[in-house]
Design an enzyme around this catalytic site. Structure first.
Site, PDB file in Angstrom:
ATOM      1  N   GLU A 102       0.824  -1.211   0.000  1.00  0.00           N
ATOM      2  CA  GLU A 102       0.000   0.000   0.000  1.00  0.00           C
ATOM      3  C   GLU A 102       0.859   1.263   0.000  1.00  0.00           C
ATOM      4  O   GLU A 102       0.533   2.246  -0.664  1.00  0.00           O
ATOM      5  CB  GLU A 102      -0.938   0.002   1.210  1.00  0.00           C
ATOM      6  CG  GLU A 102      -2.154  -0.890   1.069  1.00  0.00           C
ATOM      7  CD  GLU A 102      -1.837  -2.363   1.247  1.00  0.00           C
ATOM      8  OE1 GLU A 102      -2.663  -3.215   0.868  1.00  0.00           O
ATOM      9  OE2 GLU A 102      -0.734  -2.672   1.763  1.00  0.00           O
ATOM     10  N   HIS A 171      -9.159  -6.404  10.643  1.00  0.00           N
ATOM     11  CA  HIS A 171      -9.859  -6.142   9.378  1.00  0.00           C
ATOM     12  C   HIS A 171     -11.247  -5.547   9.610  1.00  0.00           C
ATOM     13  O   HIS A 171     -12.097  -5.618   8.723  1.00  0.00           O
ATOM     14  CB  HIS A 171     -10.010  -7.442   8.575  1.00  0.00           C
ATOM     15  CG  HIS A 171      -8.721  -8.131   8.275  1.00  0.00           C
ATOM     16  ND1 HIS A 171      -8.098  -8.942   9.174  1.00  0.00           N
ATOM     17  CD2 HIS A 171      -7.927  -8.100   7.177  1.00  0.00           C
ATOM     18  CE1 HIS A 171      -6.977  -9.415   8.643  1.00  0.00           C
ATOM     19  NE2 HIS A 171      -6.849  -8.906   7.427  1.00  0.00           N
TER      20      HIS A 171
END
Length: 372
Positions: A102, A171
């Site tokens: 990322e 998550h």
């Protein structure tokens, strides 16, 4: 963590095929693959997944500067099938698969935006955007201000946000309050298919960096899409909330998936004579506090509902803004917040259910506010 993340790449959640009724399936057979289209003036059922796919397809076709990049967005058609069919249509230069980094691909996207392109940067989950927080905040959000407006950064950061199902603490965070805290960013959080399509198109066309917080559990949910929303010119204005249900006794303010819970709670409470007005925020920053104030002035009561943590949350900001404004004088009871539990998300389903606001929690909060 690394192993768990690899598993999500190889077998991501949310890859269910879109669900359509018989009429919509017939339309799919009759119409081009680009999406559902009707010649007659009628609404159709479209999943949030298909609405996002339509929005991307239409904006890629409309503006050659638009491109999509992220993990598995191209050849695999996206971890959640949002970009299904786009790589075959637009090729490697417009739909770009990235490594699992990322920090790297977000930096590339931000640089491309500064150079005049309009990237859409997909995170497989917004929890992974923390790997790129420097690029999102220090590079994208602050550059236009620091350059006195001479360097716009037209980029969209999008992907699933908040709790899904059985994916545990790493998550499941909601980043609405995190990114809504930062000047220089616009932050949107859709609920319905019309929200998703209209907000994504508006975000891509905006010259500011926009964070679009979707919800994985909504991707396969069909919503009615009006004839207007089926148009290629349809956009939802950033910074404008929507009244999903009119009411007179209490205002429920929410965003993303909990909007549906608020509507369910309102339907139950209506049978008991309590009429709830449900406000779908749609945009976290800039927040449409005027619509909330007008509703509170009408109903004299306020309940906020969100999936994120309570401390410094979206609900806390709404309550503060109401307290500081003229609508405070119309409140007949203290505002109440319904939030996720103040703990990292457990993995066990029964604990997970008790950490996420449920319809019964909203009903309890409304009755507490109304003292019934």
């Amino acid at each position: 963590m690394a192993a768990g993340r690899a598993l999500r790449l190889l077998a991501p959640l949310g890859c269910r095929l879109p669900q359509h009724g018989p009429a919509a399936r017939r339309l799919l057979l009759q119409q081009p693959r680009r999406g559902l289209r009707l010649s007659a003036a009628a609404a159709i059922q479209v999943t949030v997944r298909d609405a996002l796919n339509q929005a991307l397809d239409e904006e890629l076709e409309r503006d050659e500067r638009v491109f999509l990049l992220g993990e598995e967005v191209a050849q695999y058609d996206g971890a959640y099938k949002i970009s299904r069919g786009l790589w075959k249509k637009y090729g490697d230069k417009r739909i770009i698969d990235t490594p699992i980094s990322e920090m790297g691909f977000t930096g590339i996207a931000v640089g491309a935006a500064m150079a005049g392109l309009r990237p859409v940067c997909e995170f497989m989950t917004f929890n992974f955007s923390m790997q790129a927080i420097d690029q999102v905040i220090n590079s994208a959000a602050k550059t236009c201000y620091m350059s006195a407006g001479s360097i716009p950064v037209p980029i969209v950061f999008r992907g699933p946000n908040g709790a899904s199902a059985g994916v545990a603490a790493q998550h499941s965070q909601c980043f609405a309050a995190w990114y809504g805290h930062c000047p220089g960013l616009k932050v949107v959080s859709p609920w319905s298919s019309e929200d998703a399509k209209g907000l994504l198109k508006a975000a891509i066309r905006d010259d500011n960096p926009v964070v679009m917080l979707e919800n994985e559990l909504l991707y396969g949910v069909p919503f009615e899409m009006s004839e207007q929303a089926q148009s290629k010119d349809f956009v939802v204005p950033i910074g404008k909330a929507k009244i999903e249900r009119e009411g007179t006794h209490v205002t429920l303010v929410s965003h993303s998936r909990p909007v549906g819970h608020c509507l369910e709670a309102a339907a139950v409470l209506a049978k008991e004579g309590v009429e709830c007005e449900v406000v779908n925020l749609r945009t976290i920053r800039p927040m449409d506090i005027e619509t909330v104030e007008a509703s509170v002035i009408k109903t004299n009561h306020l309940v906020t509902v969100e999936g994120g943590w309570p401390q410094f949350g979206v609900g806390a900001e709404i309550c503060a803004r109401i307290m500081e404004g003229s609508a405070f004088n119309y409140l007949d009871a203290p505002a109440v917040r319904v939030t996720g539990a103040d703990v990292p998300m457990p993995y066990a389903k029964i604990l997970e259910d008790n950490c996420i606001p449920q319809v019964k929690d909203i009903i309890f909060a409304v009755k507490k506010t109304l003292n019934i």
